[in-house]
Design a protein around this motif. Sequence first.
Motif, PDB file in Angstrom:
ATOM      1  N   ALA B 337       0.827  -1.199   0.000  1.00  0.00           N
ATOM      2  CA  ALA B 337       0.000   0.000   0.000  1.00  0.00           C
ATOM      3  C   ALA B 337       0.865   1.254   0.000  1.00  0.00           C
ATOM      4  CB  ALA B 337      -0.912  -0.008   1.226  1.00  0.00           C
ATOM      5  N   ARG B 338       1.886   1.234   0.860  1.00  0.00           N
ATOM      6  CA  ARG B 338       2.762   2.414   0.939  1.00  0.00           C
ATOM      7  C   ARG B 338       3.552   2.591  -0.352  1.00  0.00           C
ATOM      8  NH1 ARG B 338       3.479   7.201   1.778  1.00  0.00           N
ATOM      9  NH2 ARG B 338       5.365   7.960   2.783  1.00  0.00           N
ATOM     10  N   TYR B 339       4.020   1.477  -0.920  1.00  0.00           N
ATOM     11  CA  TYR B 339       4.803   1.538  -2.156  1.00  0.00           C
ATOM     12  C   TYR B 339       3.953   2.080  -3.291  1.00  0.00           C
ATOM     13  CZ  TYR B 339       8.841   0.216  -4.995  1.00  0.00           C
ATOM     14  OH  TYR B 339       9.950   0.238  -5.787  1.00  0.00           O
ATOM     15  N   GLU B 340       2.721   1.606  -3.322  1.00  0.00           N
ATOM     16  CA  GLU B 340       1.765   2.059  -4.334  1.00  0.00           C
ATOM     17  C   GLU B 340       1.582   3.584  -4.252  1.00  0.00           C
ATOM     18  OE1 GLU B 340      -0.549  -0.681  -5.891  1.00  0.00           O
ATOM     19  OE2 GLU B 340      -0.683   0.869  -7.438  1.00  0.00           O
ATOM     20  N   GLU B 341       1.457   4.064  -2.997  1.00  0.00           N
ATOM     21  CA  GLU B 341       1.317   5.510  -2.778  1.00  0.00           C
ATOM     22  C   GLU B 341       2.501   6.277  -3.343  1.00  0.00           C
ATOM     23  OE1 GLU B 341      -0.540   5.359   1.519  1.00  0.00           O
ATOM     24  OE2 GLU B 341       0.775   7.109   1.321  1.00  0.00           O
ATOM     25  N   LEU B 342       3.696   5.728  -3.108  1.00  0.00           N
ATOM     26  CA  LEU B 342       4.915   6.448  -3.479  1.00  0.00           C
ATOM     27  C   LEU B 342       5.258   6.271  -4.952  1.00  0.00           C
ATOM     28  CD1 LEU B 342       7.135   5.550  -0.395  1.00  0.00           C
ATOM     29  CD2 LEU B 342       6.215   7.797  -0.933  1.00  0.00           C
ATOM     30  N   TYR B 343       5.112   5.067  -5.477  1.00  0.00           N
ATOM     31  CA  TYR B 343       5.623   4.775  -6.815  1.00  0.00           C
ATOM     32  C   TYR B 343       4.553   4.303  -7.794  1.00  0.00           C
ATOM     33  CZ  TYR B 343       9.948   4.970  -4.186  1.00  0.00           C
ATOM     34  OH  TYR B 343      10.978   5.384  -3.374  1.00  0.00           O
ATOM     35  N   GLY B 344       3.326   4.186  -7.338  1.00  0.00           N
ATOM     36  CA  GLY B 344       2.259   3.845  -8.266  1.00  0.00           C
ATOM     37  C   GLY B 344       2.218   2.390  -8.700  1.00  0.00           C
ATOM     38  N   ARG B 345       2.868   1.496  -7.962  1.00  0.00           N
ATOM     39  CA  ARG B 345       2.776   0.063  -8.277  1.00  0.00           C
ATOM     40  C   ARG B 345       3.065  -0.725  -7.010  1.00  0.00           C
ATOM     41  NH1 ARG B 345       7.891   1.592 -10.910  1.00  0.00           N
ATOM     42  NH2 ARG B 345       9.583   0.662  -9.733  1.00  0.00           N
ATOM     43  N   PRO B 346       2.650  -2.015  -6.976  1.00  0.00           N
ATOM     44  CA  PRO B 346       2.980  -2.813  -5.792  1.00  0.00           C
ATOM     45  C   PRO B 346       4.494  -2.935  -5.646  1.00  0.00           C
ATOM     46  CG  PRO B 346       1.666  -4.094  -7.375  1.00  0.00           C
ATOM     47  CD  PRO B 346       1.895  -2.773  -7.980  1.00  0.00           C
ATOM     48  N   ALA B 347       4.952  -3.259  -4.452  1.00  0.00           N
ATOM     49  CA  ALA B 347       6.388  -3.276  -4.174  1.00  0.00           C
ATOM     50  C   ALA B 347       7.163  -4.115  -5.181  1.00  0.00           C
ATOM     51  CB  ALA B 347       6.618  -3.811  -2.763  1.00  0.00           C
ATOM     52  N   ASP B 348       8.370  -3.644  -5.523  1.00  0.00           N
ATOM     53  CA  ASP B 348       9.220  -4.375  -6.451  1.00  0.00           C
ATOM     54  C   ASP B 348       9.865  -5.576  -5.764  1.00  0.00           C
ATOM     55  OD1 ASP B 348       9.053  -3.021  -8.985  1.00  0.00           O
ATOM     56  OD2 ASP B 348       9.914  -1.286  -7.959  1.00  0.00           O
ATOM     57  N   LEU B 349      10.445  -6.449  -6.606  1.00  0.00           N
ATOM     58  CA  LEU B 349      10.947  -7.718  -6.086  1.00  0.00           C
ATOM     59  C   LEU B 349      11.997  -7.567  -4.990  1.00  0.00           C
ATOM     60  CD1 LEU B 349      11.274  -9.517  -9.523  1.00  0.00           C
ATOM     61  CD2 LEU B 349       9.417  -9.713  -7.886  1.00  0.00           C
ATOM     62  N   LEU B 350      12.900  -6.601  -5.154  1.00  0.00           N
ATOM     63  CA  LEU B 350      13.968  -6.466  -4.164  1.00  0.00           C
ATOM     64  C   LEU B 350      13.524  -5.670  -2.946  1.00  0.00           C
ATOM     65  CD1 LEU B 350      17.074  -5.806  -6.433  1.00  0.00           C
ATOM     66  CD2 LEU B 350      16.599  -7.818  -5.054  1.00  0.00           C
ATOM     67  N   THR B 351      12.396  -4.987  -3.084  1.00  0.00           N
ATOM     68  CA  THR B 351      11.949  -4.124  -1.992  1.00  0.00           C
ATOM     69  C   THR B 351      11.554  -4.955  -0.769  1.00  0.00           C
ATOM     70  OG1 THR B 351      11.095  -2.734  -3.738  1.00  0.00           O
ATOM     71  CG2 THR B 351      10.510  -2.129  -1.509  1.00  0.00           C
ATOM     72  N   GLY B 352      10.906  -6.099  -0.997  1.00  0.00           N
ATOM     73  CA  GLY B 352      10.466  -6.949   0.109  1.00  0.00           C
ATOM     74  C   GLY B 352      11.623  -7.436   0.963  1.00  0.00           C
ATOM     75  N   PRO B 353      12.629  -8.092   0.355  1.00  0.00           N
ATOM     76  CA  PRO B 353      13.772  -8.532   1.148  1.00  0.00           C
ATOM     77  C   PRO B 353      14.472  -7.373   1.859  1.00  0.00           C
ATOM     78  CG  PRO B 353      13.777  -9.642  -0.962  1.00  0.00           C
ATOM     79  CD  PRO B 353      12.658  -8.643  -1.010  1.00  0.00           C
ATOM     80  N   ALA B 354      14.514  -6.191   1.216  1.00  0.00           N
ATOM     81  CA  ALA B 354      15.144  -5.037   1.874  1.00  0.00           C
ATOM     82  C   ALA B 354      14.348  -4.646   3.108  1.00  0.00           C
ATOM     83  CB  ALA B 354      15.223  -3.858   0.907  1.00  0.00           C
ATOM     84  N   TYR B 355      13.029  -4.631   2.971  1.00  0.00           N
ATOM     85  CA  TYR B 355      12.131  -4.328   4.080  1.00  0.00           C
ATOM     86  C   TYR B 355      12.358  -5.338   5.206  1.00  0.00           C
ATOM     87  CZ  TYR B 355       7.540  -3.093   6.178  1.00  0.00           C
ATOM     88  OH  TYR B 355       6.528  -2.675   6.991  1.00  0.00           O
ATOM     89  N   ALA B 356      12.517  -6.602   4.804  1.00  0.00           N
ATOM     90  CA  ALA B 356      12.709  -7.666   5.787  1.00  0.00           C
ATOM     91  C   ALA B 356      13.986  -7.468   6.593  1.00  0.00           C
ATOM     92  CB  ALA B 356      12.725  -9.017   5.090  1.00  0.00           C
ATOM     93  N   CYS B 357      15.049  -6.948   5.945  1.00  0.00           N
ATOM     94  CA  CYS B 357      16.313  -6.721   6.659  1.00  0.00           C
ATOM     95  C   CYS B 357      16.071  -5.840   7.875  1.00  0.00           C
ATOM     96  CB  CYS B 357      17.329  -6.027   5.749  1.00  0.00           C
ATOM     97  SG  CYS B 357      18.048  -7.098   4.527  1.00  0.00           S
ATOM     98  N   VAL B 358      15.309  -4.747   7.680  1.00  0.00           N
ATOM     99  CA  VAL B 358      15.056  -3.825   8.788  1.00  0.00           C
ATOM    100  C   VAL B 358      14.171  -4.504   9.839  1.00  0.00           C
ATOM    101  CG1 VAL B 358      14.178  -1.551   9.412  1.00  0.00           C
ATOM    102  CG2 VAL B 358      15.312  -1.885   7.217  1.00  0.00           C
TER     103      VAL B 358
END
Lengths: 295, 437, 316
Positions: B337-358
């Motif tokens: 939802a947040r990614y869609e707000e910022l970039y207009g599409r569902p989160a990209d493939l690498l975004t999820g694992p990056a999110y998971a790191c945090v």
Amino acid sequence: MLQPLAQNIIYGILIGALYGLAAVGLSLVFGVSKFLNVSHGELLMLGGYASFWVFKLLKIDPFLSIPLTIIFLLLIGFIFYRLIFSRLIKLEVEKKIQNSLLVGFGLSTILQNVALRLWTADDRSITTAYSGLSFELAGLRLPAVRLISLAISVVALISLQIFLKKTFTGKAIRATVEDWQSASLMGINIHRVYLLAFVIGCALAGVAGTLVSICYSIDPSMGLNWTLKSMVVMVLGGLGSMIGTFVGGIILGVTESATAFFIGGNYRLIAGLLLFLIILIFRPQGLFGTKEGDR
Amino acid sequence: MKSKFGVALVILLLVSLMATSCAPKAVETEAPVVTEAPATEAPAETEAPAVTEEATYPPAPEFIELGSSISLTGNFGSLGNLILPGYQIAVEHINAEGGVFVKEYNTKIPLRLTYYDDESDPTKAVSKMETLFSEHELTAYLGGGGSSMHAASIPIAEKNKVPYLGISFALYKIHQQGYKYLFSPFPKSPNQTEDVFKILNEAIPEGERPTKVAVFAYNDDWGKEWGGLVKERAPEYGYEIVVYEENPVGVNDWTAAIQKAKAAGAEMLLTLPIFPDGSGMFKTMAELGWTPKFSLVIRAPEGVNWGESLGKIGEYVTIFPGWHHGAKFEGVDKLNARYEELYGRPADLLTGPAYACVQILAQAIEKAGTLDRDVIRDTIASGEFSTVIGKVTFNADGTGNVLDPLIQWQNGKMELVWPAEHATAPLIYPAPAFEDR
Amino acid sequence: MKKNLSFVIALVVTAALAAVPLFVKKDSLLTYLCMILLYVSLASSWNILGGYTGQVNLGHSAFFGLGAIATRLLWFAGWNILLAMLVGGLLAIAFALLIGSPAFKLRGAYFTIGTLALGQILYATVGNLFPQISSMPVQDLISYTLVTRYYLFLAVALITVLAATLVANSRWGLGMMAVREQEDAAESLGVNAFQHKLLALVLSAFLAGLAGGAFAFFQIGYYPQYPFSPIWTLDSTMMAYIGGTGTILGPIIGAIFFVVLKEVLSLNLAEFHPTVFGILFILVVLFLPGGFMGLWKRIKDKQQKKRESMAELSHP
């Protein structure tokens, strides 16, 4: 064995024509004004992006939008020349090469960064409805878009040649390549000639960029590789000869493809460059260059 | 006259620049882009039940400092620009709840991410890593993208004894150097090269499987590692490698290799090209009329630009990117939802694992109850974490035990096709010939 | 008188640089100084052939890379680092001697692009032969100290600048400059152009090889191909040019300007720092066509003229 080899050579020629076209623009500018423009690859990138966006947003076929790309690059070239390169023309030859290298370096940094901010770091490529089509001829496949690209390169080269040989301005350009001092004594307006050569060089880079975006792909950091390749091809063909430069490109393309075929992809770049050095050892002025070409 | 003015101008510019560089430190720390906690979170802190044992806790630091040297420009820029939003959104989400509770201080402390662009230059990455360490009381590093960048940065983390969480590299060799502070919740070459055959054998009945394999590898270390593993694994699962070709990275002409694969009747393509090479490869495959029934293409098709750029030629290609926005794990919807707000599409493939790191880091800090880096390191190594990429645990070598979903390009979109419980679409097999698309 | 003064200044600067680690405890600042010193070595060594002798060499990274790879392999094999670096420098010399006679058959742009191709060949070949990351063993990381690296970089930079100064002020240096100005005229005056160019190449290669050795000792993990990248050549060429070629101070100033400007911009301007860098870079080139040292020369020339005209006035 023979047929796969022939197929490979065909691709080598088609790729080599792109190398050649990219280098012709660089060679023209260097020949006339002794500007070694290391942002040439970035100009190529701009051409590629111009076609990509026209294709994506306006749905105009990339081959048909080439005139637009040319106009765009002529404009860019004009601006760069007026703002930057025109300030270098009074310098002596050595300083001119040196300072054009420097401003070209600065310019390429700027263009890369701007492209990155405007269009993201994503690679792009143009795929039309007929991309991937091939004609079969005696068991060999001739890819449609690459054939058209080859045709466009040849047309661009021939037009340039006619322009240089038949028109007054063209003759002035050639006279300047040979000896700018006598040319200016003969009443040729050197500044106009420099400007003209520069913008034509930019336009050629733009066309090459379009073809690269169709046959391969483009991205903001692609410039350096194309600049380096173009410099090698320019010298391989011999400074001052446009046809020579183009032929140099094809020789390089075929060498690379044949190496990939016989030895393996790992050695294609090395073989191409080795061939280049061997040719230079035997012909220090390049394949079609004149002795004075180096000054 | 004009030139005098110019000289004066340049000197002025230079002097002002020097001045900025000599300015007091405050300027420097303020200037880099920093994701800070929203100001509204203050009341949450006062509400915390700090009444029980007053004044026995030391004063808490203002932030939990995370640092990242990441490529936003240059060759790896496209990776960095997908990874960074994952970090930023995760920090934003955690801070919206007041931050991470640290028992040592008995309060919630917000996260702060400081990042520098290393311009895809390994030596710059080293100096940015050192700058981050010197300028901030770092709790952890978050990695950039691309294995050569990781190779340069990870040793600095190890030297400074700071936990390092990094994704977007499948190179297994880095994990065999004995690094203790490196953690990577991302599928590695051994997973990828085994999973592909497992999935095919599970999804496709015997007799229809694409048993003749063409491998287009690279001559770099990851390419060799990956290619070597494929060679080893293929026969175990009943596959035969009929063509094995190598190129250096950055060669977009694969004509010779494609001809060999076509002549050998290869039915499956396994490869790991960067984008320019991958797009060149597939265009030439279409022109030469060789359509593999199944192709696993790591790297090149991982961004939305693959579909945009290649259209029908890029269809039916499969990828092992480590994650997909369709994965059915807790928190994925919020991220999307947040990614869609910022970039207009569902989160990209690498975004999820990056999110998971945090997420992993935050959970580890909370469990550890301290900002002591060694304790946090041990907690990451031994704990189990629930993230947007699923449950994550780590092996002794720092590799993560993570789900390795298979994604396929279908109708211009990336669909999750395996495992079945997460699938957004079934696997399309065999891929229709290029000329029939 | 004047010579003494610059000697004293050089000594003071050297002493100050040597004392830096006593005061600077931050690894970030030291790393940063290491980079500046590395680039001073690279730009100054490039300048011996490219600046003083006028042979624009775009294959400089080959020497840097050879020094780095030899040093790294020997050092990891247990050699003393200084000895390993020396071998690295010698390997660079060997390569210089190998390519010297064919390369110097080429003139002007042909030489420049020829050396570019040589550098590229080495870059690709090393990538083929050494694809694996070279990482320092983890147990050695504990004993990794930045200060040692700093002093090594400082030593290499000092050796490079000193060597360049000595050569530039020798008869050989005069010969090199004569070759740069007018190769044919120099030959007719009895200067053996080939010998001078080869000496400049060998010296330039050796010093770049040493710098490569220091880099191999400094960088914990990298791909062996990386020091061969054309970026190193391009950067050091630009530094020498922007500082002023054919001078001792030019490449030093250029390297400092280049590294400091880039760093300051990238720390303060997040996304558009390369654009600002490019614009500033172009402005400097346009308004200072001879680099920073060119500006210095112009100012001095003007003073000289003033003094002369004053002298004329006082002696009518």
